[in-house]
Design a protein around this motif. Structure first.
Motif, mmCIF file in Angstrom:
data_model
loop_
_atom_site.group_PDB
_atom_site.id
_atom_site.type_symbol
_atom_site.label_atom_id
_atom_site.label_comp_id
_atom_site.label_asym_id
_atom_site.label_seq_id
_atom_site.Cartn_x
_atom_site.Cartn_y
_atom_site.Cartn_z
ATOM 1 N N LEU A 170 0.913 -1.279 0.094
ATOM 2 C CA LEU A 170 -0.124 0.045 -0.212
ATOM 3 C C LEU A 170 0.960 1.223 -0.279
ATOM 4 O O LEU A 170 1.998 1.248 0.530
ATOM 5 N N THR A 171 0.554 2.188 -0.529
ATOM 6 C CA THR A 171 1.303 3.524 -0.678
ATOM 7 C C THR A 171 0.457 4.551 0.089
ATOM 8 O O THR A 171 -0.839 4.884 0.076
ATOM 9 N N VAL A 172 1.139 5.135 1.018
ATOM 10 C CA VAL A 172 0.601 6.336 1.940
ATOM 11 C C VAL A 172 1.454 7.324 1.435
ATOM 12 O O VAL A 172 2.366 7.634 1.289
ATOM 13 N N SER A 173 0.252 8.558 1.145
ATOM 14 C CA SER A 173 0.918 9.696 0.449
ATOM 15 C C SER A 173 0.086 10.848 1.139
ATOM 16 O O SER A 173 -1.089 10.681 1.681
ATOM 17 N N ALA A 194 3.567 23.723 -0.705
ATOM 18 C CA ALA A 194 4.312 22.919 -1.698
ATOM 19 C C ALA A 194 4.908 21.847 -1.501
ATOM 20 O O ALA A 194 6.389 21.811 -1.713
ATOM 21 N N SER A 195 4.563 21.115 -0.498
ATOM 22 C CA SER A 195 5.327 19.870 -0.005
ATOM 23 C C SER A 195 4.454 18.521 -0.178
ATOM 24 O O SER A 195 3.063 18.621 -0.113
ATOM 25 N N GLU A 196 5.185 17.556 -0.378
ATOM 26 C CA GLU A 196 4.450 16.067 -0.516
ATOM 27 C C GLU A 196 5.222 14.985 -0.091
ATOM 28 O O GLU A 196 6.485 15.276 0.129
ATOM 29 N N ALA A 197 4.709 13.937 0.353
ATOM 30 C CA ALA A 197 5.393 12.831 0.738
ATOM 31 C C ALA A 197 4.759 11.309 0.348
ATOM 32 O O ALA A 197 3.493 11.905 0.088
ATOM 33 N N LYS A 198 5.469 10.298 0.105
ATOM 34 C CA LYS A 198 4.941 9.176 -0.288
ATOM 35 C C LYS A 198 5.548 8.088 0.117
ATOM 36 O O LYS A 198 7.041 8.069 0.156
#
Length: 376
Positions: A292-295, A302-306
């Motif tokens: 599973l991908t947690v994002s 302007a930030s993101e994570a995965k």
């Protein structure tokens, strides 16, 4: 009243009852703790008129005094601060007819003025109460596993408490705030006569802190509930409201089943949540056959994570969103190496439970999803 006691022992006792001392009150005497002699024991009590705590502490009394001197209300904050600043040593506490309090140690002397103990509000009586006996560790476990999910919304008073449904065979303990729900069935808590009560979450939290090994006796009478742990008793006023029909919101046909390592899942959610919106705390779970991908993303910053977490999933791929704070709390309170999620669709509640439940209990947690903009 005059007695000698270890400062560390007195500090521990006061720290326990201090949970029921209001920081500010229109009644100044409520900002005190009540000292009362019971033969060779010092009875320390505090109340905010909703929650009361009583702690009994063995001390060495040095004189009998008169009856009027056997009860005195002592300023809680000043006494606690004084004891915290002292090393562990013997301290003598003496009071007089004018309600002066003097603490004496080998190092110094400390004086303060209290109130007449006769003016302190009477604590609720649980005489004739129905008694439920269980292991203290089990009661603490039940409190810890359910109390976090109680609501803080004063407009829904019933949900600000935890529902106890105690039967001859087991107890069902439920808490919900509308976003998550916890249902714990414990075989070790039973009652000869069925009991249904709503216990305030605040009283339960203090009972959990006061819990000790050995036997806990839960007493219910006259709109109050008391938790007795040896020398400590926590009393709370019951919530006299109708609890929601929690069974109606628990899905029974969630056919999509996901099994994942609890620690790995919790760690991934914690890290990814750092990049979620500070307003919504939203994270996305993309479910696949072996991972599973947690994002998460925060457009404003302007930030993101995965992150990718290995799992076992037996249905078609699906994306579902959750409040990361709620998901972390749920995962933190599920025991065992693996946790099982059961889903039906992205807009229906997910059911969470340990892959292998503990003996003598059934734990089920429900968490509501949040809407993602990718939904059809």
């Amino acid at each position: 009243m005059k007695f000698t006691v270890s400062s560390a022992d007195l500090l521990r006792a006061l720290s326990t009852v201090n949970g029921a001392v209001p920081s500010k009150s229109t009644l100044p005497i409520l900002e005190c703790v009540l000292f009362e002699r019971e033969e060779g024991t010092l009875r320390i009590a505090a109340t905010d008129l909703e929650i009361s705590i009583v702690q009994r502490l063995p001390v060495t009394f040095e004189q009998n005094g008169t009856e009027a001197k056997q009860r005195i209300a002592v300023p809680a904050r000043r006494l606690l601060d004084t004891l915290r600043a002292l090393p562990d040593l013997s301290v003598t506490v003496a009071t007089d007819a004018e309600f002066n309090i003097e603490l004496t140690t080998d190092q110094g002397r400390y004086k303060m003025v209290g109130f007449d103990g006769g003016d302190y509000p009477a604590l609720p009586s649980l005489d004739g109460a129905q008694a439920i006996t269980a292991e203290g560790a089990l009661v603490k476990h039940a409190i810890d596993k359910t109390g976090f999910a109680a609501s803080k919304d004063a407009l829904r008073p019933a949900m600000m408490g935890v529902l106890f449904q105690v039967r001859p065979e087991n107890a069902t303990i439920v808490a919900t705030d509308g976003h998550r729900l916890v249902k714990l069935v414990a075989d070790g808590i039973t009652a000869e006569q069925p009991v249904d009560v709503i216990v305030p979450a605040g009283a339960l939290a203090l009972a959990g802190k006061a819990a000790s090994e050995g036997t806990c006796t839960i007493r219910i009478a006259s709109g109050y509930v008391g938790f007795d742990f040896g020398d400590t008793q926590v009393i709370g006023r019951l919530i006299e409201e109708q609890y929601p029909n929690y069974e109606a919101v628990i899905p029974v046909e969630n056919e999509k089943r996901l099994t994942v390592g609890r620690d790995a899942m919790l760690a991934a959610v914690r890290r990814v949540a750092l990049y979620s919106s500070s307003m919504t705390h939203q994270i996305r779970l993309a479910l696949g056959a072996d991972a599973l991908t947690v994002s998460a993303e925060d457009i404003e910053r302007a930030s993101e994570a995965k992150e990718r977490v290995l799992c076992d999933y037996d249905a078609e791929p699906m994306e579902i969103g959750f409040n990361s704070q709620y998901l972390q709390e749920v995962l933190s309170n599920v025991d065992g190496e693996d946790v099982v999620f059961e889903f039906s669709s992205p807009n229906r509640a997910g059911v969470v439970s340990p892959a292998e439940g503990a003996d003598g209990e059934e734990l089920l947690m429900l968490i509501m999803p949040v809407m993602l903009n990718t939904y059809a």
